[in-house]
Scaffold this motif. Structure first.
Motif, PDB file in Angstrom:
ATOM      1  N   VAL A  26       0.922  -1.311  -0.095  1.00  0.00           N
ATOM      2  CA  VAL A  26      -0.046  -0.025  -0.116  1.00  0.00           C
ATOM      3  C   VAL A  26       0.803   1.176   0.032  1.00  0.00           C
ATOM      4  N   PHE A  27       1.871   1.309   0.580  1.00  0.00           N
ATOM      5  CA  PHE A  27       2.916   2.500   1.015  1.00  0.00           C
ATOM      6  C   PHE A  27       3.501   2.457  -0.459  1.00  0.00           C
ATOM      7  N   ALA A  28       3.719   1.327  -1.130  1.00  0.00           N
ATOM      8  CA  ALA A  28       4.441   1.778  -2.313  1.00  0.00           C
ATOM      9  C   ALA A  28       3.588   2.451  -3.517  1.00  0.00           C
ATOM     10  N   TRP A  29       2.281   1.788  -3.408  1.00  0.00           N
ATOM     11  CA  TRP A  29       1.304   2.380  -4.459  1.00  0.00           C
ATOM     12  C   TRP A  29       1.269   3.954  -4.018  1.00  0.00           C
ATOM     13  N   TRP A  30       1.084   4.177  -2.522  1.00  0.00           N
ATOM     14  CA  TRP A  30       0.928   5.686  -2.208  1.00  0.00           C
ATOM     15  C   TRP A  30       2.256   6.522  -2.925  1.00  0.00           C
ATOM     16  N   MET A  31       3.472   5.842  -2.649  1.00  0.00           N
ATOM     17  CA  MET A  31       4.442   6.733  -3.088  1.00  0.00           C
ATOM     18  C   MET A  31       4.424   6.955  -4.739  1.00  0.00           C
ATOM     19  N   LYS A  32       3.953   6.010  -5.361  1.00  0.00           N
ATOM     20  CA  LYS A  32       3.924   6.084  -6.863  1.00  0.00           C
ATOM     21  C   LYS A  32       2.977   6.791  -7.442  1.00  0.00           C
ATOM     22  N   GLY A  36       3.340  12.565  -4.435  1.00  0.00           N
ATOM     23  CA  GLY A  36       3.807  13.582  -5.103  1.00  0.00           C
ATOM     24  C   GLY A  36       5.367  13.492  -4.907  1.00  0.00           C
ATOM     25  N   ILE A  37       5.976  12.283  -4.160  1.00  0.00           N
ATOM     26  CA  ILE A  37       7.402  11.921  -4.129  1.00  0.00           C
ATOM     27  C   ILE A  37       7.975  11.753  -5.443  1.00  0.00           C
ATOM     28  N   VAL A  38       7.177  10.985  -6.025  1.00  0.00           N
ATOM     29  CA  VAL A  38       7.505  10.653  -7.408  1.00  0.00           C
ATOM     30  C   VAL A  38       6.675  11.225  -8.667  1.00  0.00           C
ATOM     31  N   VAL A  44      -3.566   4.398 -14.306  1.00  0.00           N
ATOM     32  CA  VAL A  44      -4.427   4.018 -15.164  1.00  0.00           C
ATOM     33  C   VAL A  44      -5.517   3.155 -14.629  1.00  0.00           C
ATOM     34  N   LEU A  45      -4.787   2.281 -13.525  1.00  0.00           N
ATOM     35  CA  LEU A  45      -5.937   1.189 -12.982  1.00  0.00           C
ATOM     36  C   LEU A  45      -6.067   1.951 -11.555  1.00  0.00           C
ATOM     37  N   SER A  46      -7.361   1.605 -11.094  1.00  0.00           N
ATOM     38  CA  SER A  46      -7.940   1.990  -9.676  1.00  0.00           C
ATOM     39  C   SER A  46      -7.033   1.439  -8.579  1.00  0.00           C
ATOM     40  N   PHE A  47      -7.115   2.232  -7.428  1.00  0.00           N
ATOM     41  CA  PHE A  47      -6.348   1.493  -6.238  1.00  0.00           C
ATOM     42  C   PHE A  47      -6.905  -0.038  -5.988  1.00  0.00           C
ATOM     43  N   GLU A  48      -8.246  -0.262  -6.119  1.00  0.00           N
ATOM     44  CA  GLU A  48      -8.895  -1.388  -5.887  1.00  0.00           C
ATOM     45  C   GLU A  48      -8.414  -2.517  -6.714  1.00  0.00           C
ATOM     46  N   TYR A  49      -8.120  -2.085  -8.158  1.00  0.00           N
ATOM     47  CA  TYR A  49      -7.610  -2.980  -9.143  1.00  0.00           C
ATOM     48  C   TYR A  49      -6.165  -3.572  -8.523  1.00  0.00           C
ATOM     49  N   TYR A  50      -5.255  -2.733  -7.986  1.00  0.00           N
ATOM     50  CA  TYR A  50      -4.163  -2.782  -7.410  1.00  0.00           C
ATOM     51  C   TYR A  50      -4.175  -3.688  -6.308  1.00  0.00           C
ATOM     52  N   MET A  51      -5.013  -3.526  -5.645  1.00  0.00           N
ATOM     53  CA  MET A  51      -4.998  -4.265  -4.169  1.00  0.00           C
ATOM     54  C   MET A  51      -5.419  -5.676  -4.433  1.00  0.00           C
ATOM     55  N   ARG A  52      -6.275  -5.979  -5.461  1.00  0.00           N
ATOM     56  CA  ARG A  52      -6.468  -7.445  -5.958  1.00  0.00           C
ATOM     57  C   ARG A  52      -5.450  -8.165  -5.836  1.00  0.00           C
ATOM     58  N   MET A 118       6.160   0.726  -9.552  1.00  0.00           N
ATOM     59  CA  MET A 118       5.246   0.659  -8.438  1.00  0.00           C
ATOM     60  C   MET A 118       5.775  -0.701  -7.623  1.00  0.00           C
ATOM     61  N   PHE A 119       6.023  -1.771  -8.495  1.00  0.00           N
ATOM     62  CA  PHE A 119       6.398  -3.129  -7.908  1.00  0.00           C
ATOM     63  C   PHE A 119       7.818  -2.878  -7.421  1.00  0.00           C
ATOM     64  N   LEU A 120       8.635  -2.214  -8.151  1.00  0.00           N
ATOM     65  CA  LEU A 120      10.038  -1.957  -7.772  1.00  0.00           C
ATOM     66  C   LEU A 120      10.334  -1.149  -6.525  1.00  0.00           C
ATOM     67  N   ASN A 121       9.226  -0.207  -6.257  1.00  0.00           N
ATOM     68  CA  ASN A 121       9.149   0.595  -4.987  1.00  0.00           C
ATOM     69  C   ASN A 121       8.784  -0.524  -3.758  1.00  0.00           C
TER      70      ASN A 121
END
Length: 472
Positions: A26-32, A36-38, A44-52, A118-121
């Motif tokens: 979740v933190f990596a998603w927020w960073m990306k 505003g850090i990056v 393009v995809l929603s937060f819910e889609y990433y969480m799946r 985001m995955f690298l984060n």
């Protein structure tokens, strides 16, 4: 008892790891996408889609942690090993995730929109978070053990040198949480103590102590002369179900670090661990030598050319001095050096070691020896395969014959290729210094070789190994 609590602790640890993985993701998603850090225009995809994706990620990572022994007790796993296993698990995990995404792209085009950044984060954040949590857990367990909780109570069976060494290590590492309750022995009087650990009875008392079920571990530390008792002791311990380990008393016979391998169910103790006996390690080192020697020959060609001119124009004789040395597997080879002495007969040359202010050394030779420039032709020995960039320094045959009889374990140095520089040399044991100390350092190098250690020795050679006050 510790053995009863360990299962509960492991379950809690798995739950903590699952929460850490989710929080890191979740933190990596927020960073990306939200911090505003990056710089990002938004996913393009929603937060819910990433969480799946966590449905796959959490069990995958927990399985990798289990496979890489990250749930073994903290008292038996060092911090550096634990960190390397965390990095390895996360590296395998991220590669598997990328592979899955690649395969799923052909099934659903939406998977192309997953952010690799985001995955690298997540990869970096999760490694840092997992290591931090484990350090906190270690500190918490250390505090508990310091107060007398979460201790593992053990009993030693047999008073020997191995028993003393085991007690020494336990007392030197209180963070392991071991409490030695005592020693059972048939030959030492009851009440005899070693570092406050007392002999509390004979080995026969084991049959009365084990049923009380107040021990977490039995360590069999019999002396060599009592190994005939081993079968009966193991059988007694097995009946009680208590965890039992055997600490062999071979310190006086095998003064080194042995290792055990499994030969179709037969345990085989190897007297000495030599990493370079492994084919992959040997190939890696040889490749490093070939590339390194070629690069050094190219870089130092002007220096070698100037040295050659100085040697040739200041004294009569050949440019290169060839001397027989003993190398890998005791095989002789011709080692190359720039000539630093006046031409001598073979008898004169074999007469003695070079000493301070030796009249046989030329004026240019003194400078070459002191700065190690005379050693540069050995780069061609490395290229040929006679030598390595790093390894024990080779000796002449007559000295090998002398030292093999007077210096314990001297001949072990010939299990690897000799080197232009070595662990002994960068630690100051070069030229007219202690042969015994040199061998100690050579054996350390042989048993602890890594390509990283080679690089470290080469760097140390550059900074403090070229100038040698003991080179005459």
């Amino acid at each position: 008892m510790v053995k009863d609590n360990q299962q509960h602790f492991n379950r809690l640890h798995v739950l903590i790891d699952a929460l850490v993985i989710i929080a890191s993701y979740v933190f990596a998603w927020w960073m990306k996408f939200a911090s505003g850090i990056v710089e990002s225009e938004g996913g393009v995809l929603s937060f819910e889609y990433y969480m799946r994706a966590l449905i796959l990620i959490v069990p995958l990572y927990l399985l990798l942690y289990y496979a890489l022994n990250l749930y073994t007790p903290k008292r038996v796993q060092g911090r550096r090993l634990e960190l390397s296993n965390i990095v390895m698990a996360n590296t395998i995990g991220i590669l598997l995730l990328f592979a899955v995404l690649f395969l799923l792209q052909s099934y659903n085009a939406a998977y192309q929109n997953f952010s690799r950044a985001m995955f690298l984060n997540f990869y970096l954040v999760n490694i840092a978070a997992e290591e931090s949590v484990r350090l906190i857990i270690r500190h918490f367990l250390w505090k508990l053990r310091k107060k007398g909780y979460n201790l593992k109570h053990i009993l030693l069976v047999g008073y020997s040198k191995a028993a003393e060494q085991y007690i020494d290590r336990i007392l030197q590492n209180p963070q392991w949480g071991y409490n030695v309750r005592g020693i059972l022995d048939d030959n030492i009087a009851r009440g005899t103590a070693y570092r406050d650990v007392r002999v509390i009875g004979s080995i026969e008392n084991l049959r009365y102590i084990l049923p009380q079920n107040k021990l977490d571990e039995i360590a069999i530390t019999l002396g060599l002369e009592e190994y005939y008792k081993l079968e009966a002791i193991v059988a007694e311990c097995e009946k009680s179900g208590v965890h039992t380990k055997f600490i062999p008393d071979y310190g006086n016979i095998i003064p080194t670090r042995p290792y055990t391998e499994d030969l179709m169910g037969l345990p085989v103790i190897n007297i000495r661990y030599v990493p370079l006996s492994n084919m992959f390690n040997a190939f890696t080192k040889r490749s490093f030598d070939i590339v390194g020697s070629i690069v050094c020959i190219i870089i130092f060609a002007p220096v070698m050319l100037l040295t050659a001119i100085l040697v040739k124009t200041t004294s009569k004789g050949p440019l290169i001095f060839c001397q027989e040395r003993v190398g890998l597997h005791n095989k002789p080879f011709q080692m190359y050096k720039f000539r630093t002495m006046y031409v001598q007969t073979e008898e004169e040359e074999r007469a003695a070691w070079t000493k301070k202010d030796d009249p046989r050394v030329t004026d240019v030779g003194k400078i070459l020896r002191r700065t190690s420039l005379d050693e540069f032709p050995q780069l061609f020995n490395v290229l040929k395969g006679d030598m390595s960039l790093v390894g024990p320094r080779p000796e002449r045959p007559q000295y090998v014959e002398k030292f093999r009889e007077t210096i314990p374990r001297y001949m072990i140095k010939h299990q690897v290729r000799p080197g232009m520089t070595g662990w002994a040399q960068v630690n100051g044991y070069r030229g007219d210094t202690s042969i015994k100390k040199r061998i100690e350092h050579d054996l350390y190098y042989i048993e602890n070789w890594t390509i990283g250690l080679d690089i470290k020795i080469l760097l140390l050679t550059v900074f403090k190994g070229f100038i040698n006050k003991n080179a005459y």
